[in-house]
Design an enzyme around this catalytic site. Structure first.
Site, PDB file in Angstrom:
ATOM      1  N   HIS A 169       1.211  -1.320   0.167  1.00  0.00           N
ATOM      2  CA  HIS A 169      -0.228  -0.335   0.041  1.00  0.00           C
ATOM      3  C   HIS A 169       1.031   1.033   0.230  1.00  0.00           C
ATOM      4  O   HIS A 169       2.104   1.184   0.932  1.00  0.00           O
ATOM      5  CB  HIS A 169      -1.128   0.021   1.046  1.00  0.00           C
ATOM      6  CG  HIS A 169      -1.781  -1.400   0.856  1.00  0.00           C
ATOM      7  ND1 HIS A 169      -0.866  -2.137   2.280  1.00  0.00           N
ATOM      8  CD2 HIS A 169      -3.202  -1.851   1.790  1.00  0.00           C
ATOM      9  CE1 HIS A 169      -1.792  -3.399   2.043  1.00  0.00           C
ATOM     10  NE2 HIS A 169      -2.746  -2.822   1.508  1.00  0.00           N
ATOM     11  N   LYS A 196      -1.028  -7.837  -5.259  1.00  0.00           N
ATOM     12  CA  LYS A 196      -2.612  -6.992  -4.362  1.00  0.00           C
ATOM     13  C   LYS A 196      -1.421  -5.694  -4.536  1.00  0.00           C
ATOM     14  O   LYS A 196      -0.608  -5.674  -3.585  1.00  0.00           O
ATOM     15  CB  LYS A 196      -2.808  -7.443  -3.577  1.00  0.00           C
ATOM     16  CG  LYS A 196      -3.586  -5.910  -2.725  1.00  0.00           C
ATOM     17  CD  LYS A 196      -4.820  -6.656  -1.680  1.00  0.00           C
ATOM     18  CE  LYS A 196      -5.222  -5.269  -1.103  1.00  0.00           C
ATOM     19  NZ  LYS A 196      -5.606  -5.518   0.572  1.00  0.00           N
TER      20      LYS A 196
HETATM   21  O1  LIG Z   1      -5.786  -3.089   1.554  1.00  0.00           O
HETATM   22  C1  LIG Z   1      -7.294  -2.892   1.109  1.00  0.00           C
HETATM   23  C2  LIG Z   1      -7.269  -2.208  -0.375  1.00  0.00           C
HETATM   24  C3  LIG Z   1      -8.210  -1.127  -0.285  1.00  0.00           C
HETATM   25  O2  LIG Z   1      -7.176  -0.130   1.190  1.00  0.00           O
HETATM   26  C4  LIG Z   1      -8.526  -0.021  -0.415  1.00  0.00           C
HETATM   27  O3  LIG Z   1      -8.351   0.780  -0.607  1.00  0.00           O
HETATM   28  O4  LIG Z   1     -10.359  -0.248  -0.996  1.00  0.00           O
HETATM   29  C5  LIG Z   1      -8.893  -2.146   1.769  1.00  0.00           C
HETATM   30  C6  LIG Z   1      -8.456  -2.230   1.976  1.00  0.00           C
HETATM   31  O5  LIG Z   1      -9.635  -3.170   3.387  1.00  0.00           O
HETATM   32  C7  LIG Z   1      -7.912  -3.629   1.946  1.00  0.00           C
HETATM   33  O6  LIG Z   1      -7.216  -3.941   2.979  1.00  0.00           O
END
Ligand SMILES: O=C1C[C@@](O)(C(=O)O)C[C@@H](O)[C@@H]1O
Length: 282
Positions: A169, A196
């Site tokens: 992320h 991911k």
């Molecule tokens: O990491 C992700 C993706 C996310 O951050 C999103 O952008 O939809 C939402 C989170 O709950 C998930 O764990």
């Protein structure tokens, strides 16, 4: 442009080298409870945002009755920092409440959108408890963690028949396309069943970088299902275009409760995904 005869190296992207029609590269479909990830339209995931155990179980029960949803993400980090064994017990109850929905269990770090910092040692203990005493169909493990710990958890998940998402992320910006591809490939090398990345978009170009990186991964680099998205207003388009670009799942909100900016309400999202699916598969 280059020709089809151009050895087996990664090829420059051009129209000549593409597989005919609109077909993407092949995907190793993952089937969990009849939900086929990597085939057809992207599968819808709704995250919980509950801060108490009682609300979490009630929310999972509610999600279990929503036909639009395929997967429930049980975000255990929102419960606060509790004993790993308590997380494990709660995932068992959540699993039972989820009915025929696929259950994804996630403990998200404070650096990556979670409510507190989870250091590697404790993070490893939590997932070990969830994988041995708890219940999940899929777990989300973060890429940039202690490698030996992640290796151990990936092996344990495999032994328990649990699939692994490895995730990364960036909450402040969108890395360039090559860096997104590099991270997705690192996830595959680390043993992910599903690759991911979620990044923050500030411009249409950021969203395009995510979609282009996803398409190139699918064409040239990986047969694993993927889950890619850009967050924020500029990233909304990435949450619905997966079938065209190679993202096999997407997060959507229920009742206005989003776990990240830009998530589309589940029923609205499903309508768009189905419209695109029909147009792409006449
Ligand atoms: O990491 C992700 C993706 C996310 O951050 C999103 O952008 O939809 C939402 C989170 O709950 C998930 O764990």
């Amino acid at each position: 442009s280059t020709s089809e005869a151009f050895s087996k190296k990664t090829r420059p992207v051009d129209t000549m080298n593409r597989i005919g029609g609109w077909t993407n590269g092949s995907v190793e479909v993952i089937d969990i409870k009849g939900v086929r990830i990597g085939e057809g339209r992207p599968k819808l995931i709704a995250p919980t945002t509950s801060k108490t155990e009682a609300d979490l179980i009630a929310t999972v029960k509610k999600f279990a009755d929503m036909p639009a949803l395929n997967v429930i993400e049980v975000r255990i980090d929102y419960l606060g920092k509790i004993d790993p064994k308590d997380y494990a017990r709660i995932t068992r109850d959540a699993y039972a409440a989820a009915g025929d929905k696929v259950v994804l269990v996630t403990l998200r770090n404070g650096t990556d959108g979670g409510p507190f910092i989870a250091d590697d040692e404790w993070y490893g203990c939590v997932y070990e408890a969830v994988l041995t005493e708890g219940r999940a169909d899929i777990v989300d493990l973060e890429l940039f963690r202690d490698r030996a710990m992640i290796d151990r958890l990936v092996k344990l998940a495999r032994k328990q028949g649990v699939k692994v998402i490895i995730s990364d992320h960036e909450f402040n910006f969108t890395p360039d396309e090559d860096e997104i591809i590099r991270r997705l490939m690192l996830e595959e090398q680390a043993g992910a069943d599903i690759l991911k990345i979620a990044v923050m978009a500030h411009s249409p170009e950021d969203a395009l970088a995510v979609m282009s990186a996803t398409a190139k991964m699918r064409h040239y680099h990986s047969a694993r299902p993927m889950l890619t998205m850009a967050m924020g207003r500029a990233g909304v388009l990435t949450r619905i275009t997966g079938e065209g670009f190679g993202s096999d799942m997407t997060f959507a909100s229920v009742g206005g409760k989003a776990s990240a900016p830009g998530q589309i309400p589940a029923e609205d999202c499903l309508r768009v995904l189905e419209t695109l699916h029909k147009a792409m598969n006449p």
